[in-house]
Design a protein around this motif. Sequence first.
Motif, PDB file in Angstrom:
ATOM      1  N   UNK A  19       0.853  -1.183   0.000  1.00  0.00           N
ATOM      2  CA  UNK A  19       0.000   0.000   0.000  1.00  0.00           C
ATOM      3  C   UNK A  19       0.894   1.240   0.000  1.00  0.00           C
ATOM      4  N   UNK A  20       0.325   2.378  -0.338  1.00  0.00           N
ATOM      5  CA  UNK A  20       1.085   3.618  -0.350  1.00  0.00           C
ATOM      6  C   UNK A  20       0.359   4.653   0.497  1.00  0.00           C
ATOM      7  N   UNK A  21       0.907   5.862   0.536  1.00  0.00           N
ATOM      8  CA  UNK A  21       0.281   6.944   1.307  1.00  0.00           C
ATOM      9  C   UNK A  21      -1.017   7.417   0.677  1.00  0.00           C
ATOM     10  N   UNK A  22      -1.276   7.036  -0.567  1.00  0.00           N
ATOM     11  CA  UNK A  22      -2.565   7.363  -1.181  1.00  0.00           C
ATOM     12  C   UNK A  22      -3.637   6.484  -0.549  1.00  0.00           C
ATOM     13  N   UNK A  23      -4.690   7.090  -0.065  1.00  0.00           N
ATOM     14  CA  UNK A  23      -5.721   6.288   0.580  1.00  0.00           C
ATOM     15  C   UNK A  23      -6.836   7.138   1.144  1.00  0.00           C
ATOM     16  N   UNK A  24      -7.703   6.497   1.895  1.00  0.00           N
ATOM     17  CA  UNK A  24      -8.894   7.151   2.441  1.00  0.00           C
ATOM     18  C   UNK A  24      -8.776   7.409   3.936  1.00  0.00           C
ATOM     19  N   UNK A  25      -7.574   7.271   4.487  1.00  0.00           N
ATOM     20  CA  UNK A  25      -7.383   7.529   5.901  1.00  0.00           C
ATOM     21  C   UNK A  25      -7.705   6.313   6.749  1.00  0.00           C
ATOM     22  N   UNK A  26      -8.003   6.555   8.021  1.00  0.00           N
ATOM     23  CA  UNK A  26      -8.329   5.469   8.953  1.00  0.00           C
ATOM     24  C   UNK A  26      -9.773   5.057   8.708  1.00  0.00           C
ATOM     25  N   UNK A  27     -10.011   3.786   8.376  1.00  0.00           N
ATOM     26  CA  UNK A  27     -11.386   3.369   8.081  1.00  0.00           C
ATOM     27  C   UNK A  27     -12.357   3.776   9.177  1.00  0.00           C
ATOM     28  N   UNK A  28     -13.509   4.263   8.769  1.00  0.00           N
ATOM     29  CA  UNK A  28     -14.619   4.687   9.616  1.00  0.00           C
ATOM     30  C   UNK A  28     -14.322   6.002  10.339  1.00  0.00           C
TER      31      UNK A  28
ATOM     32  N   UNK B 162      -5.835  14.081   4.953  1.00  0.00           N
ATOM     33  CA  UNK B 162      -4.623  14.674   4.405  1.00  0.00           C
ATOM     34  C   UNK B 162      -3.633  13.588   4.006  1.00  0.00           C
ATOM     35  N   UNK B 163      -2.873  13.855   2.955  1.00  0.00           N
ATOM     36  CA  UNK B 163      -1.820  12.951   2.500  1.00  0.00           C
ATOM     37  C   UNK B 163      -0.632  13.771   2.020  1.00  0.00           C
TER      38      UNK B 163
ATOM     39  N   UNK C 163       0.576  23.940  -2.876  1.00  0.00           N
ATOM     40  CA  UNK C 163       1.939  24.149  -3.394  1.00  0.00           C
ATOM     41  C   UNK C 163       3.024  23.456  -2.583  1.00  0.00           C
ATOM     42  N   UNK C 164       2.713  23.017  -1.341  1.00  0.00           N
ATOM     43  CA  UNK C 164       3.702  22.357  -0.500  1.00  0.00           C
ATOM     44  C   UNK C 164       3.629  20.827  -0.599  1.00  0.00           C
ATOM     45  N   UNK C 165       2.743  20.341  -1.446  1.00  0.00           N
ATOM     46  CA  UNK C 165       2.658  18.905  -1.654  1.00  0.00           C
ATOM     47  C   UNK C 165       1.709  18.176  -0.721  1.00  0.00           C
ATOM     48  N   UNK C 166       0.891  18.903   0.020  1.00  0.00           N
ATOM     49  CA  UNK C 166      -0.105  18.264   0.874  1.00  0.00           C
ATOM     50  C   UNK C 166      -1.400  18.120   0.116  1.00  0.00           C
ATOM     51  N   UNK C 167      -1.937  16.906   0.121  1.00  0.00           N
ATOM     52  CA  UNK C 167      -3.164  16.637  -0.618  1.00  0.00           C
ATOM     53  C   UNK C 167      -4.337  16.386   0.316  1.00  0.00           C
ATOM     54  N   UNK C 168      -5.509  16.875  -0.084  1.00  0.00           N
ATOM     55  CA  UNK C 168      -6.753  16.585   0.631  1.00  0.00           C
ATOM     56  C   UNK C 168      -7.623  15.741  -0.291  1.00  0.00           C
ATOM     57  N   UNK C 169      -8.133  14.643   0.250  1.00  0.00           N
ATOM     58  CA  UNK C 169      -8.902  13.707  -0.562  1.00  0.00           C
ATOM     59  C   UNK C 169     -10.204  14.341  -1.041  1.00  0.00           C
ATOM     60  N   UNK C 170     -10.438  14.263  -2.343  1.00  0.00           N
ATOM     61  CA  UNK C 170     -11.678  14.751  -2.944  1.00  0.00           C
ATOM     62  C   UNK C 170     -12.671  13.613  -3.113  1.00  0.00           C
ATOM     63  N   UNK C 171     -12.201  12.500  -3.648  1.00  0.00           N
ATOM     64  CA  UNK C 171     -13.030  11.307  -3.812  1.00  0.00           C
ATOM     65  C   UNK C 171     -12.134  10.145  -4.215  1.00  0.00           C
TER      66      UNK C 171
END
Length: 519
Positions: A364-373, A386-387, A439-447
């Motif tokens: 698995x990688x840092x791309x994901x949906x966070x902690x389930x539930x 955040x990722x 711009x700092x490379x922090x991503x917020x999950x959209x879907x």
Amino acid sequence: MKKLAVMALLAGALSLNLATPAHAAPTFIPDLDITSFDGTELDANLFVPESPAPASGYPTVLFTNSWALDKHQYLLQAKELANRGYLVMSHSTRGFGASGGTVDVTGPATVADARVLIDWLESNYPVGNLGLAGISYGAGTSLVVAAADPRVDAVAALSGWSDIVEGLYPNETVNLVWGSLLTFTAFNLDPSVDTIWSNLRNGTDIDSVYDFAAPRSALSYVEQLNSNGTAVLMSNNFADYLFKPNSMTHLYSLLDGPKKLMLNPGTHAIGETLGGNEGHIWATSFRWFDRFVKGETNGIDSEPKVDMTVRISNKLEQFDDFPVTDRSTHYYLHPRLSYFNNGRMKTGPYKGWGWSNDFHGGADTAAGTGIPLISDALEGFGIPVFTNMNGINGYHAIEYNSPVHWDTFKIRGTPTLDLWIKPSKPEVQLQVHLYDTDPFGWGRLITHAPVTLHNADVGRAQKVSLELFTTSYDVPPGHVVTLAIDTEGAIYQKPADTRYEIEVPYRRDKQSVLTIPHL
């Protein structure tokens, strides 16, 4: 666990911002044992208004419990409706609470039980128009019962499903966390349900899963709902990874009668349970019943049909219909140079030489949906997943960045992806994520959305097409949209063999395209 859930439900009901008419308190009958068609005892309670019934009979609402809860779930909502002149029954479906029988997941027996309860109400009280309501299991069941019984005039289906397969097997991917949670928290499951879940987990006799799901899914009964003229209100949540909004928007699009759709931040049942949108969900549901059960002219049927609350900001927007926009941007995927670079998304097709990138399963990688539930629930309170996009391992994933958006990019609806791949094995899985990257490379999950291929053509280019989960999100100025694809997700069951390679070819005649609807 059940006590905590009930307390949360009652606390959520306290947030209802509704004006209750001043009159005598209704009569509450806390325990009713009603014998169903096969001798099974159903446990229910009842609120009877103190006011005499209108000439047309009491406007009546039947509440159906959520999974693992019982007739006590809607006490405050039921009392509120009774104070407004409704006759209100809440019941525990068979296998839950003090009701007998086993849980058949909205099977024929559960549907027949609901019809018996309606018969009982009509035999003992002057019943006028009738509404059904419930959260989760209660929502999906209410829709199926409404299709089966033309006596039902209106439904408020909150965090429900219209397609069980889409919930437990999205894009042929086993929804392991949610499916396990459901089966572990129902102590009186019908043996057939255990068999279906086992078949799904093991990938055996998948046809039996579809055969089981069809009669339990409202999408199978669109013709009946339309013929009955049922007024259908639906509420679902963007981070609900059990019953995603997609199948409900599909059902909404097929309904001909009065209908309303509410789409909210947060996860399964949280918005409806904790007074989501400052009580907007329940307040709207009550107004729906006031119009289509009580018969009041309150204007809800002439208002915009779609209420959509933007993720993170929790800003409520209203639209005339769904889809809410006919605008979209097509992003064509262009290659990356190495595992340490990102590919690009451009509004023009790829026209270069034949090229390919690859990434690999096995981690698995840092791309994901966070902690389930937990992460899904926190989103309802404006806390995103955040990722660190720079920390996603390029050997096990691939990323594509859009151009910088200099104005707010208002994503509204269901993004789609057409992706060309060459898999090295017949069973592979893709976890597709869409991020808002600063711009700092922090991503917020959209879907996001998963997809699993079980019989892929090994070594041959093939196009995978999928819908990501419906969303509403504002990408701020100066940010980019990032498409990140890897092969594992915390919510979903992995293939038995995860050591495979995914090659992404880039050719003039094989364009991979991400389509994003926006305002």
